[in-house]
Design an enzyme around this catalytic site. Structure first.
Site, PDB file in Angstrom:
ATOM      1  N   HIS A  13      49.954  82.098   1.204  1.00  0.00           N
ATOM      2  CA  HIS A  13      51.216  82.145   1.962  1.00  0.00           C
ATOM      3  C   HIS A  13      51.808  80.745   1.977  1.00  0.00           C
ATOM      4  CE1 HIS A  13      53.472  83.771   5.764  1.00  0.00           C
ATOM      5  NE2 HIS A  13      54.187  82.847   5.138  1.00  0.00           N
ATOM      6  N   HIS A  15      55.568  78.819   0.895  1.00  0.00           N
ATOM      7  CA  HIS A  15      56.939  78.832   0.361  1.00  0.00           C
ATOM      8  C   HIS A  15      57.142  77.520  -0.370  1.00  0.00           C
ATOM      9  CE1 HIS A  15      58.083  82.269   3.002  1.00  0.00           C
ATOM     10  NE2 HIS A  15      57.140  81.753   3.767  1.00  0.00           N
ATOM     11  N   HIS A 193      56.531  89.563   5.032  1.00  0.00           N
ATOM     12  CA  HIS A 193      56.348  88.936   6.342  1.00  0.00           C
ATOM     13  C   HIS A 193      56.599  90.025   7.383  1.00  0.00           C
ATOM     14  CE1 HIS A 193      56.707  85.214   4.154  1.00  0.00           C
ATOM     15  NE2 HIS A 193      56.787  84.456   5.233  1.00  0.00           N
ATOM     16  N   GLU A 196      55.504  88.382  12.691  1.00  0.00           N
ATOM     17  CA  GLU A 196      55.525  86.936  12.983  1.00  0.00           C
ATOM     18  C   GLU A 196      56.285  86.799  14.306  1.00  0.00           C
ATOM     19  OE1 GLU A 196      57.974  84.534  10.351  1.00  0.00           O
ATOM     20  OE2 GLU A 196      57.046  82.657  11.011  1.00  0.00           O
ATOM     21  N   ASP A 274      52.159  78.036   4.966  1.00  0.00           N
ATOM     22  CA  ASP A 274      53.541  78.498   5.148  1.00  0.00           C
ATOM     23  C   ASP A 274      54.545  77.481   4.596  1.00  0.00           C
ATOM     24  OD1 ASP A 274      55.398  80.401   5.860  1.00  0.00           O
ATOM     25  OD2 ASP A 274      55.253  80.094   8.022  1.00  0.00           O
TER      26      ASP A 274
END
Ligand code: ADE
Ligand code: ZN
Length: 336
Positions: A13, A15, A193, A196, A274
């Protein structure tokens, strides 16, 4: 105590735009002659005080505005791989947000060519393997997502899965049912996702409507005992990002993070970073700080490292090789 930094790990995970360190933002802005709102690296970093997911996303999309050329995407990606390898990340499954680039006039091809050239270079130079996952921005329309999927078809062999990110509230997985149906028909795996900031219902939708292989974040699943049971029984992996959750105020502090409860419940939880340039740490810092706050045992740390490979899209033979490597490292330490 096991050194989590030394354990072989997969990062699932991440980005790539969230690895854009302030120093590199300034270098690339200068190279492309793009003025920045901030006078210095320190001034930019000082702006990284978020109140929720949206307040982060505003700065995240502004930062990536300086990315224009294939070389920019290459430099961004190679810098991440180098840092990740230093923490013994051996495999990375990397998200990118094509709409955040095509909407500014950068060609899809420029983005994918730059990133994938760096992934090849990273494998040769740092012995780190990777897969690429294309995310749709859930606060954009389903038709924009479908147009983006069209652009990805010629790159089918370089993109293993599609995902769903950006502002979760009021943008349920069901909005993208048709897009994900078509993506699966084209041979892409799916992730999303969910849970969250959004409710457990969004996790159910991601599973039942989008047929995801993993849930990204998923921490709010812990509010729903039936959902916990479903995730446990079907061994659905969750890509958890502890430092992100604290920085975005999804949970008050690391001591209250549900990671340990997720493991206790028998869930296939993994630890990830993340957007490490924005949230104060790469995957290694996420392991170390979560372990300290939650008093994770050596067994739990090894489980998290093993889970990262089990939950990955790596082929079974390679997976087994990594798992054996972890087990060998642990048994050497134990003197077995
Ligand atoms: N895009 C980048 N980071 C994200 C996050 N934590 N949640 C949703 N979308 C994102
Ligand atoms: Zn994310």
């Amino acid at each position: 105590m096991i050194d989590a930094l030394k354990l072989p790990k997969a990062e699932l995970h991440l980005h790539i735009e969230g690895t854009f360190e302030p120093e590199l933002i300034f270098t690339i802005a200068e190279r492309n002659r793009i003025p920045l709102k901030y006078a210095s690296v320190d001034a930019l970093r000082a702006a990284y005080r978020f109140t929720d997911l949206q307040s982060f996303l505003d700065i995240y999309y502004a930062g990536m505005n300086v990315l224009r050329t294939e070389a920019d995407y290459f430099d961004l990606t190679l810098a991440y791989l180098k840092r990740a390898r230093a923490q013994n990340v051996r495999h990375a499954e990397i998200f990118f947000d094509p709409q955040a680039h095509t909407s500014r006039g950068v060609a899809f091809e420029t983005v994918v060519e730059g990133i994938t050239a760096a992934l090849r270079e990273g494998q040769a130079r740092f012995d780190i393997t990777s897969h690429l996952i294309m995310c749709f921005l859930r606060d954009q329309s389903a038709s924009s997502a479908m147009e983006t999927l069209d652009l990805a078809i010629p790159y089918r062999d370089r993109i293993i899965a599609v995902g769903l990110d950006s502002a979760e509230r009021d943008n349920p997985p069901s909005k993208f049912l048709t897009v994900f149906d078509r993506a699966r028909a084209e041979g892409f795996l799916t992730v999303a996702h969910a849970g969250e900031e959004g409710p457990p219902e969004y996790v159910w939708e991601a599973l039942d409507l989008l047929h995801v292989s993993r849930i990204d974040h998923g921490i709010r699943s812990m509010e729903d005992p039936q959902l916990i049971e479903r995730l446990r029984r079907q061994r659905v992996p969750l890509t958890v990002c502890p430092l992100s959750n604290v920085r975005l105020h999804v949970i008050p502090d690391l001591d209250h993070h549900p990671l340990k409860r997720m493991l206790d419940a028998g869930l296939v939880a993994t630890v990830n970073s993340d957007d490490p340039a924005y949230f104060g740490g790469y995957v290694g810092e996420n392991f170390v700080q979560a372990a300290a706050a939650l008093q994770l045992t050596d067994y739990e740390l090894v489980t998290l490292a093993r889970n990262s490979f089990e939950a990955s899209f790596i082929d079974d033979v390679t997976k087994r090789k990594f798992l054996e490597e972890i087990d060998a490292q642990v048994s050497v330490r134990a003197g077995r």
